[in-house]
Design a protein around this motif. Sequence first.
Motif, PDB file in Angstrom:
ATOM      1  N   PHE A   7     -72.772  -1.506 -21.688  1.00 56.75           N
ATOM      2  CA  PHE A   7     -73.674  -0.418 -22.072  1.00 56.75           C
ATOM      3  C   PHE A   7     -73.042   0.972 -22.163  1.00 56.75           C
ATOM      4  O   PHE A   7     -73.351   1.714 -23.099  1.00 56.75           O
ATOM      5  N   PRO A   8     -72.152   1.355 -21.226  1.00 58.73           N
ATOM      6  CA  PRO A   8     -71.555   2.697 -21.378  1.00 58.73           C
ATOM      7  C   PRO A   8     -70.857   2.853 -22.724  1.00 58.73           C
ATOM      8  O   PRO A   8     -70.986   3.901 -23.369  1.00 58.73           O
ATOM      9  N   TYR A   9     -70.144   1.805 -23.178  1.00 54.31           N
ATOM     10  CA  TYR A   9     -69.450   1.905 -24.465  1.00 54.31           C
ATOM     11  C   TYR A   9     -70.441   1.981 -25.620  1.00 54.31           C
ATOM     12  O   TYR A   9     -70.262   2.737 -26.562  1.00 54.31           O
ATOM     13  N   LEU A  10     -71.488   1.158 -25.549  1.00 54.02           N
ATOM     14  CA  LEU A  10     -72.494   1.169 -26.614  1.00 54.02           C
ATOM     15  C   LEU A  10     -73.091   2.569 -26.756  1.00 54.02           C
ATOM     16  O   LEU A  10     -73.206   3.114 -27.856  1.00 54.02           O
ATOM     17  N   ILE A  11     -73.443   3.168 -25.609  1.00 52.72           N
ATOM     18  CA  ILE A  11     -74.083   4.481 -25.631  1.00 52.72           C
ATOM     19  C   ILE A  11     -73.120   5.547 -26.142  1.00 52.72           C
ATOM     20  O   ILE A  11     -73.483   6.375 -26.985  1.00 52.72           O
ATOM     21  N   VAL A  12     -71.858   5.500 -25.687  1.00 52.05           N
ATOM     22  CA  VAL A  12     -70.876   6.500 -26.117  1.00 52.05           C
ATOM     23  C   VAL A  12     -70.593   6.364 -27.617  1.00 52.05           C
ATOM     24  O   VAL A  12     -70.617   7.341 -28.361  1.00 52.05           O
ATOM     25  N   MET A  13     -70.365   5.122 -28.074  1.00 49.27           N
ATOM     26  CA  MET A  13     -70.044   4.914 -29.493  1.00 49.27           C
ATOM     27  C   MET A  13     -71.207   5.329 -30.391  1.00 49.27           C
ATOM     28  O   MET A  13     -71.026   6.056 -31.360  1.00 49.27           O
ATOM     29  N   ALA A  14     -72.407   4.852 -30.051  1.00 49.24           N
ATOM     30  CA  ALA A  14     -73.568   5.167 -30.885  1.00 49.24           C
ATOM     31  C   ALA A  14     -73.879   6.663 -30.801  1.00 49.24           C
ATOM     32  O   ALA A  14     -74.200   7.297 -31.807  1.00 49.24           O
ATOM     33  N   GLY A  15     -73.756   7.229 -29.605  1.00 51.76           N
ATOM     34  CA  GLY A  15     -74.086   8.644 -29.412  1.00 51.76           C
ATOM     35  C   GLY A  15     -73.160   9.560 -30.195  1.00 51.76           C
ATOM     36  O   GLY A  15     -73.616  10.451 -30.915  1.00 51.76           O
ATOM     37  N   VAL A  16     -71.846   9.310 -30.087  1.00 56.51           N
ATOM     38  CA  VAL A  16     -70.883  10.171 -30.790  1.00 56.51           C
ATOM     39  C   VAL A  16     -71.073  10.035 -32.302  1.00 56.51           C
ATOM     40  O   VAL A  16     -71.115  11.023 -33.027  1.00 56.51           O
ATOM     41  N   THR A  17     -71.202   8.781 -32.759  1.00 53.60           N
ATOM     42  CA  THR A  17     -71.365   8.549 -34.193  1.00 53.60           C
ATOM     43  C   THR A  17     -72.619   9.249 -34.713  1.00 53.60           C
ATOM     44  O   THR A  17     -72.605   9.887 -35.772  1.00 53.60           O
ATOM     45  N   TYR A  18     -73.709   9.152 -33.942  1.00 52.35           N
ATOM     46  CA  TYR A  18     -74.954   9.790 -34.367  1.00 52.35           C
ATOM     47  C   TYR A  18     -74.813  11.310 -34.410  1.00 52.35           C
ATOM     48  O   TYR A  18     -75.220  11.953 -35.386  1.00 52.35           O
TER      49      TYR A  18
ATOM     50  N   ALA B  55     -62.904  -0.414 -34.799  1.00 56.25           N
ATOM     51  CA  ALA B  55     -61.948   0.272 -33.927  1.00 56.25           C
ATOM     52  C   ALA B  55     -62.453   0.297 -32.487  1.00 56.25           C
ATOM     53  O   ALA B  55     -61.665   0.269 -31.542  1.00 56.25           O
ATOM     54  N   GLY B  56     -63.772   0.351 -32.305  1.00 61.29           N
ATOM     55  CA  GLY B  56     -64.332   0.455 -30.966  1.00 61.29           C
ATOM     56  C   GLY B  56     -64.298  -0.863 -30.200  1.00 61.29           C
ATOM     57  O   GLY B  56     -64.185  -0.881 -28.976  1.00 61.29           O
ATOM     58  N   LEU B  57     -64.379  -1.960 -30.959  1.00 62.07           N
ATOM     59  CA  LEU B  57     -64.441  -3.285 -30.322  1.00 62.07           C
ATOM     60  C   LEU B  57     -63.279  -3.568 -29.353  1.00 62.07           C
ATOM     61  O   LEU B  57     -63.521  -3.893 -28.184  1.00 62.07           O
ATOM     62  N   PRO B  58     -62.012  -3.413 -29.800  1.00 57.28           N
ATOM     63  CA  PRO B  58     -60.912  -3.680 -28.859  1.00 57.28           C
ATOM     64  C   PRO B  58     -60.895  -2.721 -27.665  1.00 57.28           C
ATOM     65  O   PRO B  58     -60.507  -3.119 -26.565  1.00 57.28           O
ATOM     66  N   LEU B  59     -61.330  -1.477 -27.889  1.00 52.92           N
ATOM     67  CA  LEU B  59     -61.350  -0.508 -26.785  1.00 52.92           C
ATOM     68  C   LEU B  59     -62.355  -0.952 -25.726  1.00 52.92           C
ATOM     69  O   LEU B  59     -62.106  -0.892 -24.529  1.00 52.92           O
ATOM     70  N   MET B  60     -63.509  -1.389 -26.224  1.00 49.41           N
ATOM     71  CA  MET B  60     -64.561  -1.869 -25.347  1.00 49.41           C
ATOM     72  C   MET B  60     -64.080  -3.077 -24.529  1.00 49.41           C
ATOM     73  O   MET B  60     -64.227  -3.137 -23.312  1.00 49.41           O
ATOM     74  N   LEU B  61     -63.459  -4.021 -25.237  1.00 48.28           N
ATOM     75  CA  LEU B  61     -63.029  -5.257 -24.583  1.00 48.28           C
ATOM     76  C   LEU B  61     -61.880  -5.013 -23.608  1.00 48.28           C
ATOM     77  O   LEU B  61     -61.761  -5.701 -22.605  1.00 48.28           O
TER      78      LEU B  61
END
Lengths: 105, 233
Positions: A7-18, B55-61
């Motif tokens: 979840f932290p990655y999902l929130i950071v990725m979606a948040g920054v992109t948005y 690009a985010g996928l490998p960072l996440m994993l």
Amino acid sequence: MSWSAYFPYLIVMAGVTYLVRMLPLTVFRKEIKSVFIRSFLHYVPYAVLGAMTFPDVLYSTGSLWTALAGLVVAVVMAWRGRSLLTVAIGACLAVAAAQGVMLLL
Amino acid sequence: MKGLFMKGVRHGIPIALGYLSVSFTFGMKAVGDGLTWLQALLISMTNVTSAGQFAGLPLMLAQASLIEAALTQLIINLRYALMSLSLSQRLDKSMTTPHRMAFSFCNTDEIFAVASSQPEKVGKWYLYGLMSTPWLGWALGTFLGAVAGQLLPEFLRTALGIAIYGMFLAIILPPARKEHPVRIVVLIAVALSLLLRYTPVLNQISSGFAIIICAVVASTIGAILFPLKEGES
């Protein structure tokens, strides 16, 4: 992957992109004046996509030769201005064909 | 204004078809690398960005730092800032702040390209239509790739791996052919990327930061050597 790690990655990725998409559209309604920043931003997408494509495209199919076949077909079709979908399908077909040829050899 | 909405939906269909193959690959790769199908689908439904997600996928994993993940998204998706900025000049009065905030979530390269190519200013109904089909295609492709990717024969799966790069090449090569500065910037970025990948020591740099370095250096050189003239976007 565990949900608590995810979840932290999902929130950071979606948040920054948005935010990157939303802020300029909502807040800055005037045109950027700095020629340098405008020029820099103009070149960014091409630089990013170029760096993302090479050398990774060569490893995208698990075999250098089939990847090269796909790459050559994609470059020729893209150079001629074919649409995104057409180029993507053409590259896939070239890779599939190259795999067939390699099976026969 | 159902007519305008449906016009947007229609204009979004070719984009959705293109997204299907790319997001299928994303879903397949995400599940192959260790995410569940629901995790892959949620990324696509909330991010809607091909380059950023790949690009985010490998960072996440790899459990990279969140700062690296944020910076990677920022640099890779910085182009959207320019697109949003450019599109903000072409929105009609129906695009009040809440609608701008809602639409910008889905302002992808292709949606931006189609919206900007309309002869008149665009409004909320058209844009909501235009974002709906590609968003559904992006989500559906991810779902299918995640749950059914492994059902595809091996040779088809490996062949699909190159789809995203075909799409990238289709975005960069036509302008690189027409504009000398774009060509130089792309060549610098590619040369740097190869250097960072194959040089000992430098190849320790993570892929996210490598892309940031390539993009910032190549774009800065481009901005210094070839500043845009008045009127160029």
